[in-house]
Design an enzyme around this catalytic site. Structure first.
Site, PDB file in Angstrom:
ATOM      1  N   ASN A  12       0.879  -1.167   0.000  1.00 23.49           N
ATOM      2  CA  ASN A  12       0.000   0.000   0.000  1.00 23.49           C
ATOM      3  C   ASN A  12       0.915   1.214   0.000  1.00 23.49           C
ATOM      4  O   ASN A  12       1.446   1.607   1.034  1.00 23.49           O
ATOM      5  CB  ASN A  12      -0.895  -0.034   1.247  1.00 23.49           C
ATOM      6  CG  ASN A  12      -1.907   1.095   1.257  1.00 23.49           C
ATOM      7  OD1 ASN A  12      -1.865   1.990   0.419  1.00 23.49           O
ATOM      8  ND2 ASN A  12      -2.803   1.065   2.221  1.00 23.49           N
ATOM      9  N   ARG A  73      -2.473  -2.165  -3.580  1.00 20.98           N
ATOM     10  CA  ARG A  73      -3.703  -1.399  -3.389  1.00 20.98           C
ATOM     11  C   ARG A  73      -3.644  -0.164  -4.296  1.00 20.98           C
ATOM     12  O   ARG A  73      -2.685   0.601  -4.242  1.00 20.98           O
ATOM     13  CB  ARG A  73      -3.828  -0.952  -1.937  1.00 20.98           C
ATOM     14  CG  ARG A  73      -4.994  -0.044  -1.738  1.00 20.98           C
ATOM     15  CD  ARG A  73      -5.209   0.284  -0.283  1.00 20.98           C
ATOM     16  NE  ARG A  73      -6.417   1.074  -0.177  1.00 20.98           N
ATOM     17  CZ  ARG A  73      -6.476   2.226   0.489  1.00 20.98           C
ATOM     18  NH1 ARG A  73      -5.429   2.708   1.095  1.00 20.98           N
ATOM     19  NH2 ARG A  73      -7.613   2.882   0.542  1.00 20.98           N
ATOM     20  N   HIS A 162     -13.300   2.035  -0.427  1.00 22.51           N
ATOM     21  CA  HIS A 162     -13.324   0.976   0.595  1.00 22.51           C
ATOM     22  C   HIS A 162     -13.906  -0.317   0.027  1.00 22.51           C
ATOM     23  O   HIS A 162     -14.378  -1.169   0.786  1.00 22.51           O
ATOM     24  CB  HIS A 162     -14.180   1.363   1.826  1.00 22.51           C
ATOM     25  CG  HIS A 162     -13.573   2.402   2.710  1.00 22.51           C
ATOM     26  ND1 HIS A 162     -14.348   3.331   3.365  1.00 22.51           N
ATOM     27  CD2 HIS A 162     -12.303   2.667   3.068  1.00 22.51           C
ATOM     28  CE1 HIS A 162     -13.572   4.117   4.095  1.00 22.51           C
ATOM     29  NE2 HIS A 162     -12.320   3.741   3.911  1.00 22.51           N
ATOM     30  N   LEU A 191     -16.623   1.829   9.564  1.00 22.30           N
ATOM     31  CA  LEU A 191     -16.472   3.030  10.397  1.00 22.30           C
ATOM     32  C   LEU A 191     -15.079   3.065  10.999  1.00 22.30           C
ATOM     33  O   LEU A 191     -14.812   2.436  12.027  1.00 22.30           O
ATOM     34  CB  LEU A 191     -17.531   3.026  11.510  1.00 22.30           C
ATOM     35  CG  LEU A 191     -18.997   2.878  11.063  1.00 22.30           C
ATOM     36  CD1 LEU A 191     -19.918   2.779  12.267  1.00 22.30           C
ATOM     37  CD2 LEU A 191     -19.398   4.043  10.154  1.00 22.30           C
ATOM     38  N   ARG A 223     -12.645  14.409   7.650  1.00 18.35           N
ATOM     39  CA  ARG A 223     -13.400  14.772   6.442  1.00 18.35           C
ATOM     40  C   ARG A 223     -14.865  15.070   6.783  1.00 18.35           C
ATOM     41  O   ARG A 223     -15.465  14.381   7.600  1.00 18.35           O
ATOM     42  CB  ARG A 223     -13.352  13.622   5.432  1.00 18.35           C
ATOM     43  CG  ARG A 223     -12.026  13.522   4.704  1.00 18.35           C
ATOM     44  CD  ARG A 223     -11.955  12.251   3.854  1.00 18.35           C
ATOM     45  NE  ARG A 223     -11.044  11.295   4.435  1.00 18.35           N
ATOM     46  CZ  ARG A 223     -10.949  10.017   4.075  1.00 18.35           C
ATOM     47  NH1 ARG A 223     -11.728   9.543   3.127  1.00 18.35           N
ATOM     48  NH2 ARG A 223     -10.085   9.207   4.662  1.00 18.35           N
ATOM     49  N   MET A 265     -11.773   8.901  17.578  1.00 18.43           N
ATOM     50  CA  MET A 265     -13.048   8.602  18.222  1.00 18.43           C
ATOM     51  C   MET A 265     -12.918   8.315  19.712  1.00 18.43           C
ATOM     52  O   MET A 265     -13.833   8.594  20.486  1.00 18.43           O
ATOM     53  CB  MET A 265     -13.675   7.394  17.541  1.00 18.43           C
ATOM     54  CG  MET A 265     -14.956   7.653  16.808  1.00 18.43           C
ATOM     55  SD  MET A 265     -16.072   8.822  17.559  1.00 18.43           S
ATOM     56  CE  MET A 265     -17.359   8.766  16.360  1.00 18.43           C
ATOM     57  N   ARG A 266     -11.774   7.746  20.120  1.00 21.18           N
ATOM     58  CA  ARG A 266     -11.614   7.463  21.549  1.00 21.18           C
ATOM     59  C   ARG A 266     -11.604   8.760  22.347  1.00 21.18           C
ATOM     60  O   ARG A 266     -12.232   8.862  23.406  1.00 21.18           O
ATOM     61  CB  ARG A 266     -10.328   6.663  21.804  1.00 21.18           C
ATOM     62  CG  ARG A 266     -10.484   5.199  21.422  1.00 21.18           C
ATOM     63  CD  ARG A 266      -9.159   4.519  21.320  1.00 21.18           C
ATOM     64  NE  ARG A 266      -8.433   5.029  20.170  1.00 21.18           N
ATOM     65  CZ  ARG A 266      -7.516   4.351  19.502  1.00 21.18           C
ATOM     66  NH1 ARG A 266      -7.176   3.137  19.896  1.00 21.18           N
ATOM     67  NH2 ARG A 266      -6.907   4.875  18.464  1.00 21.18           N
ATOM     68  N   GLU A 315     -15.511  -2.117  14.866  1.00 24.65           N
ATOM     69  CA  GLU A 315     -15.077  -3.368  15.495  1.00 24.65           C
ATOM     70  C   GLU A 315     -14.867  -3.239  16.989  1.00 24.65           C
ATOM     71  O   GLU A 315     -14.962  -4.216  17.719  1.00 24.65           O
ATOM     72  CB  GLU A 315     -13.749  -3.841  14.859  1.00 24.65           C
ATOM     73  CG  GLU A 315     -13.904  -4.297  13.425  1.00 24.65           C
ATOM     74  CD  GLU A 315     -12.560  -4.518  12.732  1.00 24.65           C
ATOM     75  OE1 GLU A 315     -11.583  -4.875  13.424  1.00 24.65           O
ATOM     76  OE2 GLU A 315     -12.505  -4.336  11.505  1.00 24.65           O
ATOM     77  N   GLU A 366      -8.173  -5.895   4.865  1.00 24.74           N
ATOM     78  CA  GLU A 366      -7.961  -5.515   3.468  1.00 24.74           C
ATOM     79  C   GLU A 366      -6.722  -6.182   2.879  1.00 24.74           C
ATOM     80  O   GLU A 366      -6.714  -6.559   1.713  1.00 24.74           O
ATOM     81  CB  GLU A 366      -7.874  -3.985   3.352  1.00 24.74           C
ATOM     82  CG  GLU A 366      -9.223  -3.337   3.619  1.00 24.74           C
ATOM     83  CD  GLU A 366      -9.196  -1.817   3.618  1.00 24.74           C
ATOM     84  OE1 GLU A 366      -8.980  -1.237   4.694  1.00 24.74           O
ATOM     85  OE2 GLU A 366      -9.373  -1.221   2.545  1.00 24.74           O
TER      86      GLU A 366
HETATM   87  P1  AMP Z   1      -9.312   2.644  11.296  1.00 27.34           P
HETATM   88  O1  AMP Z   1      -9.194   3.796  10.344  1.00 27.34           O
HETATM   89  O2  AMP Z   1     -10.190   1.558  10.795  1.00 27.34           O
HETATM   90  O3  AMP Z   1      -7.979   2.146  11.769  1.00 27.34           O
HETATM   91  O4  AMP Z   1     -10.046   3.227  12.606  1.00 27.34           O
HETATM   92  C1  AMP Z   1      -9.460   4.237  13.374  1.00 27.34           C
HETATM   93  C2  AMP Z   1     -10.512   4.844  14.292  1.00 27.34           C
HETATM   94  O5  AMP Z   1     -11.028   3.824  15.165  1.00 27.34           O
HETATM   95  C3  AMP Z   1      -9.957   5.947  15.199  1.00 27.34           C
HETATM   96  O6  AMP Z   1     -10.850   7.053  15.201  1.00 27.34           O
HETATM   97  C4  AMP Z   1      -9.954   5.286  16.569  1.00 27.34           C
HETATM   98  O7  AMP Z   1     -10.128   6.216  17.589  1.00 27.34           O
HETATM   99  C5  AMP Z   1     -11.146   4.386  16.463  1.00 27.34           C
HETATM  100  N1  AMP Z   1     -11.149   3.372  17.514  1.00 27.34           N
HETATM  101  C6  AMP Z   1     -10.309   2.333  17.707  1.00 27.34           C
HETATM  102  N2  AMP Z   1     -10.612   1.667  18.837  1.00 27.34           N
HETATM  103  C7  AMP Z   1     -11.687   2.310  19.385  1.00 27.34           C
HETATM  104  C8  AMP Z   1     -12.484   2.125  20.559  1.00 27.34           C
HETATM  105  N3  AMP Z   1     -12.247   1.126  21.418  1.00 27.34           N
HETATM  106  N4  AMP Z   1     -13.476   3.003  20.785  1.00 27.34           N
HETATM  107  C9  AMP Z   1     -13.739   4.006  19.928  1.00 27.34           C
HETATM  108  N5  AMP Z   1     -13.030   4.220  18.828  1.00 27.34           N
HETATM  109  C10 AMP Z   1     -12.017   3.393  18.545  1.00 27.34           C
END
Ligand code: AMP
Length: 380
Positions: A12, A73, A162, A191, A223, A265-266, A315, A366
């Site tokens: 990638n 990719r 995606h 998400l 975004r 998000m955390r 997840e 992926e």
């Molecule tokens: P990704 O782009 O698929 O790697 O997802 C990244 C996003 O998943 C980030 O915004 C992280 O904060 C969020 N994320 C990962 N673990 C958690 C969790 N336990 N609770 C909330 N958001 C999470």
């Protein structure tokens, strides 16, 4: 360790980085993975992509002997690519031609392809496109209602992204449900930092939230997702913002970051739990947009067997899964609080027994998906 004849090297490539993984398609294991960063920058890992790729190969050592394929990719395949494709000079030229649709991504992907072909000339190289899965959409779903000549001349339409993830997760969901994919109506919610949602009917994408570029649709880390296109005109005319400033605003300073101050998000959920109003609003806007699309896709599908959550947020966050579907119980859509809260890395059902619609969590992969598709094309 497995026989070398089942290994695929997955690449990638970004403009200044190469993310890689060596995948065994027989055991579905990642044997090795890594990242070359700040390519071409002072003090970076490598002078250019070829140099970076040489370093990666040195790192892989013996593990790279007997590769069945290299899977690349590629972000944008335009209308030219509806499936993974063995890379030839003609294919490289076609990828170049659609680069106008993804000027930041495709040239970087091509740099990775060229570098990998230079250092691994005897292995088949396969391009796997983020857009390919969505090429099954009907004109009604992918056409923007603008002047048809302008649209045609500049390739302006919905493509969706995606795709590798949506296709992989749909397949796993069907396995988990024990029902052939051809018989299922699914809504997949990818998400993560980037986010998109796809309506999948019998294994075919019939609508998806991302558009010409990965900017459309859901609220993402940085975004904006959907907005009135006139916002751009307004900000250009009233605030004097340039094209580059607007690009940066919508792609890098909007979404959760723009609304709450953090793209992660955390952080956002923690701040909201602690009473931060901006963070609480960010979550409300995020969930409102998801429900908007779930409702729309339910109507497009004319029925629904399962909603599937995947990627970082989908997840890992029981709280956000529940928030995303809150208020949709009248559609038979709900999560069982106890099962939803249980931690697991496996594909699983989180809806209550006997629910009208199954709600699943299916981890995406992926790299494995790219590896499988590359191996299949290479005849392994
Ligand atoms: P990704 O782009 O698929 O790697 O997802 C990244 C996003 O998943 C980030 O915004 C992280 O904060 C969020 N994320 C990962 N673990 C958690 C969790 N336990 N609770 C909330 N958001 C999470």
């Amino acid at each position: 360790m497995s026989a070398p004849g089942t290994r695929v090297f997955v690449v990638n490539s970004g403009s200044s980085s190469i993310k890689y993984q060596l995948v065994d398609v027989a055991t579905e294991e990642a044997i090795l993975s890594g990242l070359v960063e700040r390519i071409g920058e002072p003090g970076g890992d490598a002078a250019d992509h070829v140099d970076g790729m040489r370093r990666v190969l040195a790192e892989l050592g013996d593990a790279a002997t007997g590769l069945v394929a290299v899977g690349h990719r590629v972000v944008h395949g335009g209308e030219a690519f509806t499936a993974p494709t063995v890379v030839t000079d003609a294919v490289i030229e076609q990828i170049e031609q659609v680069s106008m649709l993804a000027p930041l991504h495709n040239p970087a992907n091509l740099a990775g392809i060229r570098a990998a072909m230079a250092v691994l000339p005897d292995v088949p190289h396969v391009a796997v496109f983020d857009t390919a899965f969505h090429q099954t959409m009907a004109p009604a779903a992918y056409t923007y209602a603008i002047d048809r000549e302008v649209a045609r001349e500049h390739g302006v339409r919905r493509y969706g992204f995606h795709g590798t993830s949506h296709a992989f997760v749909a397949g796993r969901a069907a396995e988990h449900l024990g029902v052939p994919l051809e018989q299922l109506k699914l809504i997949v919610l990818h998400l993560g930092n980037g986010a998109s949602i796809t309506a999948i009917d019998g294994g075919r994408s019939i609508d998806t939230s991302m558009g010409l570029t990965p900017l459309q649709g859901l609220v993402m880390g940085t975004r904006s997702g959907d907005l009135d296109p006139a916002v751009l005109l307004h900000l250009h005319r009233q605030a004097g913002m340039s094209v580059d400033e607007l690009d940066a605003l919508l792609n890098k300073r909007s979404g959760l970051l723009g609304l709450s101050g953090s793209a992660d998000m955390r952080d956002v959920t923690k701040a909201a739990d602690e009473g931060d109003r901006d963070a609480a609003l960010a979550l409300d806007v995020w969930a409102h947009r998801i429900r908007h699309y779930v409702g729309a896709y339910l109507a497009q599908l004319g029925g629904l067997d399962a909603v599937v959550f995947t990627a970082g947020v989908g997840e890992n966050s029981p709280q956000l899964r529940a928030l995303a579907l809150a208020g949709l119980e009248f559609l038979g859509l709900e999560v069982d609080p106890e099962v939803n809260a249980a931690r697991s890395r496996a594909a699983r059902t989180i809806s209550p027994e006997g629910a009208g619609v199954a709600v699943l969590v299916v981890p995406t992969n992926e790299e494995l998906s790219i590896a499988r598709q590359a191996a299949a094309l290479a005849g392994a």
